[in-house]
Design a protein around this motif. Structure first.
Motif, PDB file in Angstrom:
ATOM      1  N   ALA A  11      53.582  40.180  39.908  1.00  0.00           N
ATOM      2  CA  ALA A  11      52.516  40.296  40.911  1.00  0.00           C
ATOM      3  C   ALA A  11      52.361  41.761  41.297  1.00  0.00           C
ATOM      4  O   ALA A  11      53.346  42.480  41.484  1.00  0.00           O
ATOM      5  CB  ALA A  11      52.856  39.460  42.133  1.00  0.00           C
ATOM      6  N   LEU A  12      51.123  42.197  41.422  1.00  0.00           N
ATOM      7  CA  LEU A  12      50.832  43.585  41.769  1.00  0.00           C
ATOM      8  C   LEU A  12      50.221  43.657  43.157  1.00  0.00           C
ATOM      9  O   LEU A  12      49.551  42.720  43.602  1.00  0.00           O
ATOM     10  CB  LEU A  12      49.859  44.186  40.758  1.00  0.00           C
ATOM     11  N   PRO A  13      50.390  44.772  43.851  1.00  0.00           N
ATOM     12  CA  PRO A  13      49.723  44.933  45.146  1.00  0.00           C
ATOM     13  C   PRO A  13      48.214  45.028  44.953  1.00  0.00           C
ATOM     14  O   PRO A  13      47.723  45.488  43.916  1.00  0.00           O
ATOM     15  CB  PRO A  13      50.306  46.248  45.674  1.00  0.00           C
ATOM     16  N   GLY A  14      47.477  44.571  45.944  1.00  0.00           N
ATOM     17  CA  GLY A  14      46.026  44.618  45.850  1.00  0.00           C
ATOM     18  C   GLY A  14      45.489  43.473  45.009  1.00  0.00           C
ATOM     19  O   GLY A  14      46.162  42.469  44.773  1.00  0.00           O
ATOM     20  N   LYS A  15      44.264  43.642  44.526  1.00  0.00           N
ATOM     21  CA  LYS A  15      43.586  42.576  43.797  1.00  0.00           C
ATOM     22  C   LYS A  15      42.733  43.168  42.690  1.00  0.00           C
ATOM     23  O   LYS A  15      42.119  44.225  42.861  1.00  0.00           O
ATOM     24  CB  LYS A  15      42.702  41.771  44.763  1.00  0.00           C
ATOM     25  N   GLY A  16      42.690  42.479  41.559  1.00  0.00           N
ATOM     26  CA  GLY A  16      41.926  42.951  40.420  1.00  0.00           C
ATOM     27  C   GLY A  16      40.429  42.767  40.579  1.00  0.00           C
ATOM     28  O   GLY A  16      39.943  42.221  41.571  1.00  0.00           O
ATOM     29  N   ARG A  17      39.689  43.218  39.576  1.00  0.00           N
ATOM     30  CA  ARG A  17      38.226  43.183  39.581  1.00  0.00           C
ATOM     31  C   ARG A  17      37.712  41.984  38.789  1.00  0.00           C
ATOM     32  O   ARG A  17      38.366  41.524  37.849  1.00  0.00           O
ATOM     33  CB  ARG A  17      37.645  44.442  38.933  1.00  0.00           C
ATOM     34  N   ASP A  18      36.521  41.520  39.128  1.00  0.00           N
ATOM     35  CA  ASP A  18      35.871  40.527  38.288  1.00  0.00           C
ATOM     36  C   ASP A  18      35.535  41.155  36.937  1.00  0.00           C
ATOM     37  O   ASP A  18      35.160  42.328  36.852  1.00  0.00           O
ATOM     38  CB  ASP A  18      34.593  40.002  38.946  1.00  0.00           C
ATOM     39  N   LEU A  19      35.661  40.361  35.895  1.00  0.00           N
ATOM     40  CA  LEU A  19      35.532  40.849  34.530  1.00  0.00           C
ATOM     41  C   LEU A  19      34.078  40.863  34.086  1.00  0.00           C
ATOM     42  O   LEU A  19      33.389  39.845  34.126  1.00  0.00           O
ATOM     43  CB  LEU A  19      36.356  39.954  33.600  1.00  0.00           C
ATOM     44  N   GLN A  20      33.619  42.027  33.642  1.00  0.00           N
ATOM     45  CA  GLN A  20      32.324  42.137  32.971  1.00  0.00           C
ATOM     46  C   GLN A  20      32.610  42.218  31.480  1.00  0.00           C
ATOM     47  O   GLN A  20      33.400  43.055  31.033  1.00  0.00           O
ATOM     48  CB  GLN A  20      31.554  43.371  33.428  1.00  0.00           C
ATOM     49  N   ASN A  60      45.269  38.576  21.337  1.00  0.00           N
ATOM     50  CA  ASN A  60      45.531  39.640  22.301  1.00  0.00           C
ATOM     51  C   ASN A  60      44.332  39.849  23.218  1.00  0.00           C
ATOM     52  O   ASN A  60      44.478  40.030  24.426  1.00  0.00           O
ATOM     53  CB  ASN A  60      45.859  40.936  21.564  1.00  0.00           C
ATOM     54  N   ALA A  61      43.121  39.807  22.652  1.00  0.00           N
ATOM     55  CA  ALA A  61      41.916  39.995  23.464  1.00  0.00           C
ATOM     56  C   ALA A  61      41.826  38.941  24.563  1.00  0.00           C
ATOM     57  O   ALA A  61      41.559  39.257  25.733  1.00  0.00           O
ATOM     58  CB  ALA A  61      40.672  39.951  22.580  1.00  0.00           C
ATOM     59  N   PHE A  62      42.072  37.685  24.203  1.00  0.00           N
ATOM     60  CA  PHE A  62      41.904  36.624  25.191  1.00  0.00           C
ATOM     61  C   PHE A  62      43.115  36.489  26.101  1.00  0.00           C
ATOM     62  O   PHE A  62      43.008  35.922  27.193  1.00  0.00           O
ATOM     63  CB  PHE A  62      41.527  35.327  24.478  1.00  0.00           C
ATOM     64  N   ASP A  63      44.231  37.061  25.692  1.00  0.00           N
ATOM     65  CA  ASP A  63      45.349  37.211  26.614  1.00  0.00           C
ATOM     66  C   ASP A  63      44.980  38.194  27.723  1.00  0.00           C
ATOM     67  O   ASP A  63      45.312  37.984  28.894  1.00  0.00           O
ATOM     68  CB  ASP A  63      46.585  37.698  25.859  1.00  0.00           C
ATOM     69  N   LEU A  64      44.273  39.265  27.368  1.00  0.00           N
ATOM     70  CA  LEU A  64      43.815  40.217  28.388  1.00  0.00           C
ATOM     71  C   LEU A  64      42.858  39.554  29.372  1.00  0.00           C
ATOM     72  O   LEU A  64      42.902  39.817  30.579  1.00  0.00           O
ATOM     73  CB  LEU A  64      43.129  41.416  27.734  1.00  0.00           C
ATOM     74  N   VAL A  65      41.966  38.684  28.866  1.00  0.00           N
ATOM     75  CA  VAL A  65      41.054  37.960  29.761  1.00  0.00           C
ATOM     76  C   VAL A  65      41.864  37.184  30.794  1.00  0.00           C
ATOM     77  O   VAL A  65      41.582  37.228  32.002  1.00  0.00           O
ATOM     78  CB  VAL A  65      40.142  37.003  28.962  1.00  0.00           C
ATOM     79  N   GLN A  66      42.871  36.486  30.340  1.00  0.00           N
ATOM     80  CA  GLN A  66      43.705  35.721  31.268  1.00  0.00           C
ATOM     81  C   GLN A  66      44.366  36.624  32.298  1.00  0.00           C
ATOM     82  O   GLN A  66      44.420  36.301  33.487  1.00  0.00           O
ATOM     83  CB  GLN A  66      44.793  34.972  30.505  1.00  0.00           C
ATOM     84  N   ARG A  67      44.886  37.754  31.850  1.00  0.00           N
ATOM     85  CA  ARG A  67      45.608  38.648  32.749  1.00  0.00           C
ATOM     86  C   ARG A  67      44.677  39.260  33.796  1.00  0.00           C
ATOM     87  O   ARG A  67      45.069  39.441  34.951  1.00  0.00           O
ATOM     88  CB  ARG A  67      46.334  39.730  31.942  1.00  0.00           C
ATOM     89  N   VAL A  68      43.452  39.576  33.398  1.00  0.00           N
ATOM     90  CA  VAL A  68      42.485  40.074  34.381  1.00  0.00           C
ATOM     91  C   VAL A  68      42.199  38.998  35.430  1.00  0.00           C
ATOM     92  O   VAL A  68      42.156  39.269  36.635  1.00  0.00           O
ATOM     93  CB  VAL A  68      41.189  40.524  33.680  1.00  0.00           C
ATOM     94  N   TRP A  69      41.998  37.766  34.983  1.00  0.00           N
ATOM     95  CA  TRP A  69      41.747  36.675  35.924  1.00  0.00           C
ATOM     96  C   TRP A  69      42.937  36.439  36.848  1.00  0.00           C
ATOM     97  O   TRP A  69      42.772  36.246  38.053  1.00  0.00           O
ATOM     98  CB  TRP A  69      41.425  35.396  35.161  1.00  0.00           C
ATOM     99  N   LEU A  70      44.138  36.446  36.303  1.00  0.00           N
ATOM    100  CA  LEU A  70      45.318  36.233  37.140  1.00  0.00           C
ATOM    101  C   LEU A  70      45.444  37.329  38.191  1.00  0.00           C
ATOM    102  O   LEU A  70      45.873  37.081  39.323  1.00  0.00           O
ATOM    103  CB  LEU A  70      46.576  36.190  36.266  1.00  0.00           C
ATOM    104  N   ASP A  71      45.041  38.542  37.830  1.00  0.00           N
ATOM    105  CA  ASP A  71      45.111  39.664  38.776  1.00  0.00           C
ATOM    106  C   ASP A  71      44.080  39.528  39.895  1.00  0.00           C
ATOM    107  O   ASP A  71      44.190  40.188  40.924  1.00  0.00           O
ATOM    108  CB  ASP A  71      44.915  40.981  38.016  1.00  0.00           C
ATOM    109  N   THR A  72      43.059  38.670  39.701  1.00  0.00           N
ATOM    110  CA  THR A  72      42.105  38.394  40.778  1.00  0.00           C
ATOM    111  C   THR A  72      42.572  37.218  41.640  1.00  0.00           C
ATOM    112  O   THR A  72      41.819  36.740  42.486  1.00  0.00           O
ATOM    113  CB  THR A  72      40.707  38.062  40.217  1.00  0.00           C
ATOM    114  N   LYS A  73      43.818  36.791  41.403  1.00  0.00           N
ATOM    115  CA  LYS A  73      44.458  35.691  42.157  1.00  0.00           C
ATOM    116  C   LYS A  73      43.846  34.331  41.837  1.00  0.00           C
ATOM    117  O   LYS A  73      43.951  33.392  42.623  1.00  0.00           O
ATOM    118  CB  LYS A  73      44.414  35.952  43.670  1.00  0.00           C
TER     119      LYS A  73
END
Length: 409
Positions: A11-20, A60-73
């Motif tokens: 878990a990281l501090p703050g919150k990620g961005r919505d994915l474009q 790997n590409a779709f693993d990144l999609v998941q990680r971006v979403w998880l970072d948005t909580k």
């Protein structure tokens, strides 16, 4: 069918961005704004040669999609199939003198090992085509009974004219579709079809080949596209957020799958976005099983290559680009991994807060992993040249690289 174990995502501090991200269907960027649970379906392997670098780059590409979403909580509901019965698998088994089920099981097990080593987050549902057959048969019967499918010498074909949105994923013209259909498992020249592009939904039993009870369809086995549709509808429903795979799946696989689902349900769209990864080449040609020019993750691992270096090699190319695997690409990744690990091993360093935000911004911008790597490179260079006094910086940077890029330092 079981997937593989999940690595912990810090878990990281703050919150990620919505994915474009780039949507093949619209031909441009779309901002993905899922609900509390993001839904993604990624087409899996046909298990007769796993896992080559083309596979690894796609997942790997779709693993990144998941990680971006998880970072948005958000939570992520990820589904992947395994095409564990299909012509190429049967042909390889015959060629090598193996039982086709044993070949599929062995290669699927190897794929799981590779995904675990590369720290790819597993799907919640990992479904084989064979185990999905009881759910596929009723869908084919529904399409036939609704007039969206027809029989030809015992086989059942989908009529592409049953979906008014057919062509809306790939936007190819008819001649290109015919050529790609012939190249990618279709049979556009078969006499008796209503439209050369009509894909097979159910193949009647052939002598010497495996078959299953198809109810009113008769014994046989499912076509390729309806397999993924049945699994996706069962576990995700219509209108899920991302349909993903390699760029060679845009047509016919994703095009046909969308039409199957839309004709079945009367709803549109099957998926809210269609995201495709580029192709990986070797010696100037696309890496593919048919050409035999493959570099395998398992071979590199047996040769002692750190899976984190393999992952960094994948991340050094934008997911939508076509690129070539070379020894130099891997060596550059090894050196980068060494620099990063040395940088985070020190007790303090320059503040990493801004770097974490740079990584987030880069990934939210169409998964720009090379830009994310460059941000970490700059921090590591500063650490090696001037250092810093922030005792929490190396730990934060290490957790961010793990959480967002899937690389354990």
């Amino acid at each position: 069918m079981h997937a593989w174990p999940a690595s912990e995502v810090p878990a990281l501090p703050g919150k990620g961005r919505d994915l474009q991200i780039h949507d093949t269907a619209t031909g441009g960027p779309v901002t993905l704004d899922p609900g509390p649970v993001a839904r993604i379906y990624v087409c899996g392997i046909t298990p007769y040669d796993a896992t080559h670098m083309g596979h690894a780059a796609t997942y790997n590409a779709f693993d990144l999609v998941q990680r971006v979403w998880l970072d948005t909580k958000r939570q992520v509901h990820y589904v992947q199939n395994v095409t564990d019965v299909d012509d190429p698998l049967l042909e390889r088994a015959i060629r090598d003198g193996h039982d086709w089920t044993e070949l599929a099981e062995r290669e699927t097990a190897l794929f799981r090992e590779d995904m675990t080593a590369l720290r790819m987050l597993p799907p919640q549902h990992y479904i084989g085509a064979v185990e999905a057959i009881p759910g596929i048969v009723p869908l084919v019967e529904r399409l036939r009974d609704a007039g969206a499918a027809y029989e030809l010498d015992g086989d059942v074909y989908f009529s592409v004219e049953a979906d008014p949105h057919f062509g809306g994923v790939s936007h190819y013209d008819t001649e290109v579709m015919k050529a790609l259909s012939a190249e990618r498992g279709g049979d556009p020249d078969r006499p008796g079809k209503k439209n050369p592009l009509d894909p097979m939904l159910w193949m009647a039993a052939r002598e010497g080949e495996p078959s299953w009870d198809g109810g009113s369809l008769g014994p046989g086995r499912p076509g390729w596209h309806i397999e993924c549709v049945a699994i996706a509808l069962d576990h995700l429903g219509m209108g899920f957020d991302v349909q993903g795979g390699g760029s060679d799946l845009a047509f016919p696989h994703h095009e046909m799958g969308a039409s199957h689902a839309q004709a079945l349900t009367g709803e549109y769209p099957f998926a809210r976005s269609y995201v495709h990864a580029g192709m990986v080449a070797l010696n100037g040609e696309k890496m593919s099983k048919s050409k035999g020019n493959l570099v395998f993750v398992s071979t590199l691992r047996r040769d002692g290559v750190d899976p984190a270096a393999i992952r960094l090699a994948l991340l050094s190319h934008h997911y939508r680009s076509d690129w070539e695997w070379t020894d130099a690409v891997l060596e550059e990744a090894r050196q980068r991994l060494g620099r990063w690990r040395a940088a985070v091993s020190r007790p303090d360093g320059p503040s990493a807060d801004a770097v974490v935000e740079e990584i987030r911004d880069a990934l939210a911008n169409d998964l720009d992993a090379p830009a994310a790597l460059a941000a970490v490179d700059r921090w590591a260079a500063l650490q090696h040249s001037d250092g810093g006094t922030d005792e929490g910086a190396p730990g934060l940077l290490s957790r961010a690289v793990d959480a967002l890029l899937g690389v354990a330092l």
